[in-house]
Design a protein around this motif. Sequence first.
Motif, short mmCIF file in Angstrom:
data_model
loop_
_atom_site.label_atom_id
_atom_site.label_comp_id
_atom_site.label_asym_id
_atom_site.label_seq_id
_atom_site.Cartn_x
_atom_site.Cartn_y
_atom_site.Cartn_z
N ASP A 185 -4.17 5.86 2.65
CA ASP A 185 -3.76 6.47 3.92
C ASP A 185 -4.46 5.74 5.05
N ARG A 240 1.01 9.17 -6.93
CA ARG A 240 2.29 8.58 -6.53
C ARG A 240 2.64 8.91 -5.08
N ASN A 241 2.98 7.86 -4.32
CA ASN A 241 3.42 8.03 -2.93
C ASN A 241 4.84 8.62 -2.94
N LEU A 282 10.01 1.73 1.01
CA LEU A 282 8.57 1.53 0.77
C LEU A 282 8.32 0.09 0.34
N ARG A 301 1.60 12.82 -1.49
CA ARG A 301 1.45 12.21 -2.82
C ARG A 301 1.56 13.27 -3.90
N THR A 316 -1.46 1.85 -1.82
CA THR A 316 -1.73 1.72 -0.38
C THR A 316 -2.47 2.98 0.09
N ASP A 344 1.99 2.62 -4.35
CA ASP A 344 1.22 3.85 -4.62
C ASP A 344 -0.27 3.64 -4.34
N ARG A 387 -1.14 9.85 7.02
CA ARG A 387 -1.24 10.07 5.58
C ARG A 387 0.15 10.07 4.96
N TYR A 388 0.18 9.86 3.64
CA TYR A 388 1.43 9.96 2.87
C TYR A 388 1.33 11.19 1.98
N ALA A 438 5.86 10.04 5.25
CA ALA A 438 4.76 9.39 5.98
C ALA A 438 4.52 10.10 7.30
#
Length: 503
Positions: free
Chosen positions: A168, A180-181, A157, A176, A166, A164, A173-174, A185
Amino acid sequence: MQAQDIPHGRTTAELIFTGGQVHTVNARNNIVEAVAVSGGCILGIGSTAEICALARSGTREAALRRRSRLPGFIDAHCHLTGLGMAMVSIDCKAPGRQSIEAFQPPGTWIRGGGYNQTRLRARRHPTRDDRDTVAPNHPVIFTRACGHIASVNSRALAVAGITDQTPDPSGGRYDRDGGRNLGVAYETAQTPLQMAALPTAEEFSAALMRASQAYLAAGCTSVHDAGGLVGPAFGPCQDLVEAGRLKLRSYAFATVNSLQHPVMGLLGAGPRSRFGDERLRLGAFKVITDGSSSGPTTTTREPYTSNDQDCGILYWDQEGLDDLLGRAHRQGFQCTVHAVGDRAIEQTLNAIARAQRECPRQWLRHRIEHCAICLPDLQDRVHAQGIVPVMQPAFFWEFGDGYIQNYGRHRADTMFPVNSLIAAGVPVAGSSDAQVTHNAPLFDIEQGLTQMTMAGDIWGPDERVDLTTAIRLHTIHGAFASFEEGFKGRIEVGKAGRSCPPR
Ligand SMILES: [Zn+2]
């Protein structure tokens, strides 16, 4: 056999195959005994006696002993660099890799592929924390079997510049936890990670050679590269082709998933589909509009059976897809769209219809890649609009049980409706989508006949095809999908024999 059928004024065979069952895949699916080859072209087909008459001293003979001889297979949708890289990445499909702990080896850029969270005991994607435990100092990326989802560690990352904060991206999307990411992904969200983990030119060359050898060993002489080759891998590929080292013929798509994608530069720069020669051609302009059938992230009209809040991820609105395909169509590209779900297929058909309406070009054979949840109303439109659907019966084995779970039996049983479309006269082409499934066309042909899932369920029995049809899907229909049915895809006098004809 007619003397005037013999091309290039040649009457002497370099190589003859005799005493077999040569499946010509011609209009009547004739099977003959023997075939003669000269100068890279098929010189004659007929009985063993007729073909032996073309032999001279120095002609080599391969006795088939009643075995079958087929045209070189064509895999109409695969990812050559992806397959070649997967062959030196950590194989998550291998036995013993069904735990998250098994995904934590040391190294530099650690790449893995082929994992499927539904087959992990934890039934979830591995997160950055799982990977950080043993690889805190090395960027790690594992791409899911479908190629649409990546699971990475904290270092990866950081290398890709994702924090965190960044957001979507559109079309992605990530996962989370609070803010927190988690390092999982989806779709376009994995693009910066895959770009950061991009192989070097030397790695691309080696990957292409490995993939090419795997295809040739499986009887496959042509592929349509559906994404990965047009980009940083293209230079190394061209070098190999020009050096005569890459024997596999490639029809390479320009594939984009966003307006920011580097390959977008080809739109407006002027090139059209079919530029190049039979060894390496520029193929379709491909747009990804929904997710993966097995993710599941594909876009459906009705919510998933497994989650009534989920209808998948759609990359473009209708206006955006219309604009993009319209531009590619006007420039002279064959257009194709990765469209798996019924909503995505409908959107694609709308965009192609509009492009044709505004700029009629009947010779362009537009395609749809996967075209999986293609209900009867959409099948009618595929037929009426002259679309070539490129399908993957091989998905049944690996992903079929998940389809039944995620989309319900009513949708799963009509997914990849090969038989219905063929009966309507649509030239469906077959493909593996390797590295997603096994690259060998015989595996895909078997799945087209059986449609059996890994758990032993027979899925969509009415959509199974017979052997002759399955062979056509992987030969002449593949050639049609790249405008090359005059050159290859069947064993006919004048068609390509063993190698490229002199130009
Ligand atoms: Zn693909």
